[in-house]
Scaffold this active site. Sequence first.
Site, PDB file in Angstrom:
ATOM      1  N   GLU B 250       0.892  -1.163   0.000  1.00 14.72           N
ATOM      2  CA  GLU B 250       0.000   0.000   0.000  1.00 14.72           C
ATOM      3  C   GLU B 250       0.924   1.205   0.000  1.00 14.72           C
ATOM      4  OE1 GLU B 250      -2.533   0.436   3.514  1.00 14.72           O
ATOM      5  OE2 GLU B 250      -2.412   2.571   3.057  1.00 14.72           O
ATOM      6  N   CYS B 287      -3.237   7.385   5.689  1.00 14.39           N
ATOM      7  CA  CYS B 287      -3.186   6.968   4.277  1.00 14.39           C
ATOM      8  C   CYS B 287      -4.431   7.460   3.552  1.00 14.39           C
ATOM      9  CB  CYS B 287      -3.171   5.452   4.149  1.00 14.39           C
ATOM     10  SG  CYS B 287      -2.055   4.620   5.265  1.00 14.39           S
TER      11      CYS B 287
END
Lengths: 516, 516
Positions: B250, B287
């Site tokens: 990620e 994030c």
Amino acid sequence: MEVLPVAVPVWSVDPRTGKQRAEVGTETTAGEVDAAVRAAAAALPALADRSVRSRLLRGAAGLLEDSAAEVIAAADAETALGVPRLTGELARTAYQLRAFADVVDEGGFLDVIIDHADPAAQPIPRPDLRRYKIPLGVVAVYAASNFPLAFSVPGGDTASALAAGCPVVVKAHPDHPATSALCAELLRRAAVEAGLPADTVVLVHGFEAGVALVSHPLVAAAGFTGSIPGGRALFDAAAARPRPIPFHGELGSLNPVVVTAAAAAERAEQIGAGLAGSFTLGNGQFCTKPGLVLAPAGDDGDRLVAALTGAAAEARPGVLLDGRMRENFLKGVAARAALPGVSVPVGPGEGDDEAGRTVRPGYLVAEARDLAGAGAYDLLLEECFGPLTVVVRYAGDAELAAVLDRLPGNLTATAHLGADEAAQDGGTAAALLTRLSALAGRVLVNGWPTGVAVAPAQHHGGPYPATTSTSTSVGATAIERWLRPVAYQDTPQALLPLELRDANPLGVPRRVDGVR
Amino acid sequence: MEVLPVAVPVWSVDPRTGKQRAEVGTETTAGEVDAAVRAAAAALPALADRSVRSRLLRGAAGLLEDSAAEVIAAADAETALGVPRLTGELARTAYQLRAFADVVDEGGFLDVIIDHADPAAQPIPRPDLRRYKIPLGVVAVYAASNFPLAFSVPGGDTASALAAGCPVVVKAHPDHPATSALCAELLRRAAVEAGLPADTVVLVHGFEAGVALVSHPLVAAAGFTGSIPGGRALFDAAAARPRPIPFHGELGSLNPVVVTAAAAAERAEQIGAGLAGSFTLGNGQFCTKPGLVLAPAGDDGDRLVAALTGAAAEARPGVLLDGRMRENFLKGVAARAALPGVSVPVGPGEGDDEAGRTVRPGYLVAEARDLAGAGAYDLLLEECFGPLTVVVRYAGDAELAAVLDRLPGNLTATAHLGADEAAQDGGTAAALLTRLSALAGRVLVNGWPTGVAVAPAQHHGGPYPATTSTSTSVGATAIERWLRPVAYQDTPQALLPLELRDANPLGVPRRVDGVR
């Protein structure tokens, strides 16, 4: 001064003579590949409707069957695989298209999970979350040489990608361009008849086109069946893109077979004969050909080898898919046979046809202790495409284990077991199967790996180099390769995809608040 | 003469002062990484029993809760994230460990499919095929900076890998080595208490250790949360191995938000205030921070911006996770603010604390027409880690569409809609959500993307660079990353894994002959 590209002709070649049969077209230029991908990408929205996809797949199956005579004749002329085999392959291919239509209709592959909001959830309140899977986009399919239908233009990669809702650009295999062109036309006709753009499926020809395809920004994933060097080069290109894409490649497999001492004692002759039938099937040109057979040293193993010799010696020479493969086969056999201590009970080699196009099946015998360490014998752990198998004689469990420890990943691994072994829970045979499951994607007992049933539980894939991913290219779950999940959070009913609405108007299988 | 390696100390650093707190240990050498991976690999067979895995996960959750005070104190001292936030994160992490224990107990993740033999099947008889999923092997986990618990040593990657039956080697994040060491000890204790080897979880420290890990032959897959350059370098290394491995990274996400004209007309002030809360949450170090907000030109958009200004100006300065991030944030803000036509209603920048460690939240405003083509404004399409968001004013659908066309892949995409839009089936809002689903793995309506619920339907992943694969790192399906299918063909009952036997003694969910 502008240099115009010279059109490179694409020839259909008769492998029985090595002669060109017909010019099928020209190699696809870089500009044409770009246009092909863009045209396919434009078909994506039309594929969103699952009922249309299902119609496309069933229609394609029907058109393939309607044109069976023409397709099979073209395929036989280009591949020399023979009409009976190709008749079976066409039936399998049509069955596979319809099986994926069933998968599309059922909708379980969408993996719908719905969690309603829970303001009382611990440790924090939970929003409404609904997840399913959507198509990735344009899929590039690289067709295989050895299955001009089932693993080529109308094959499993194409069928599963269309089922997932992805348009497909297929790179034809140069060994059967005429068959590819015929099948692509049928698929495109099926698309139009289903109400889709013809460019839902587009065919491209030529090595350079294949390279351009995997790097095209609008290509979202790729499926490949072929050699380790070719597949690895494309895998590397897919990974090196600015935006990497999934590359599902089936590259190569030795398909080891372990014959236990008990199995040899009980059925040496039957196993020897069965092995001959399996490694010569389709002239040894199956991805699942048993290429390495671990047989016990001693009398029972000798009987197995004797039976194998008898059966293999009767196998008829055959034509390989193309001249280069024939050359590689002969070189590969010679290099293996030249290893010290390797014997050649039935010599594989050149056939005796006037055109000089056939090869004779045969097998080699090696000693397990020679394979136990890295070195020249590593060659025996590489696939040799064509009608060759290598029997490795082992003396005891330690030698067997040492060879298994050296094996690369495989599509299949097979155990031939004695009757008592096969009935014993938690014994040595169970441990052997656990060991084999670490080496392969399909584990067989008392059978032969050639023949890959199209079924929901099938897994045709395995640790690298068998496959470049953890996916399968055969069976219902092959569709998973071309999808990615999307979750919707706190989205009003009217804006949700139908599959995610509370009323479930399309009746798809779902898991709602933990309940299936 | 042999040169002995010099031990490189690993320091825990207080980001509030920039001063070293304590020496946690030394960087793991290449030899120690090798030993760590081998020790972890040796734990694989013991993890085969699902009940043991479940015990491990529940035990780890309990130990984490028992040590909460110590763990939270260490994490706060190293990350400056604050005790309230870290208390919540610990609760979430324990919940996640137990949620994966539930997944293990339920067994649906094994994806069992059984097709009994069918000698009458068309076009050819079908063998008995039974398929489920097995663990891949040792998983390398690269811990995140911004979640010292939930995405680090005891976080989702570790929990899902252990749930799948994979031993884990975690590469600690250098921003919280003391917390990492504490948590690793708890996990190792939980392993021993569950009857597993302590080395079921092993911790390594240091950049070089991380590089060595992804290339180790016995590492079978990797999970990563971090920056695009770091993640891409490891992804490339994973793909370049002789035997490539899945790399689930990620890497970065802009998390675009679209505010429609109708939404702005109805709720400009509320949206502006909500945005301020979301982009400053955790000091902008999520994030899922909304980094690009498309707001309409005109009065309603002006009201939104005014509300944002009011709320953002009140946001307090905070300490970022480390000094390098602070420097990158300040540089990133300056480069963006320097673009012609970009205005700075609330200037993000250096805080006014004596130690010079804080930053002030703020936001920029740009014009959509500037972002419509490639060029210097591409910088605004890159994530800037920290409390910054960029509002892009668009005049009409064409400008909005042009910006959306330029966006990279994202973890999330959000739409703020008017009440009529949200209720209309098949209208412009539905089309907008379809467009957003192509850009992200999670689509939200009238909410904010910060906060990622741990739930079965969650999907925390998205098109590259958000994720390097199609997988999720949060939610029940995160377990799928660490598994591969194996099919057993014609295998006697006594030799089948219990999950695949006819009697289903473990009671796992299965699909048998097409019936769930």
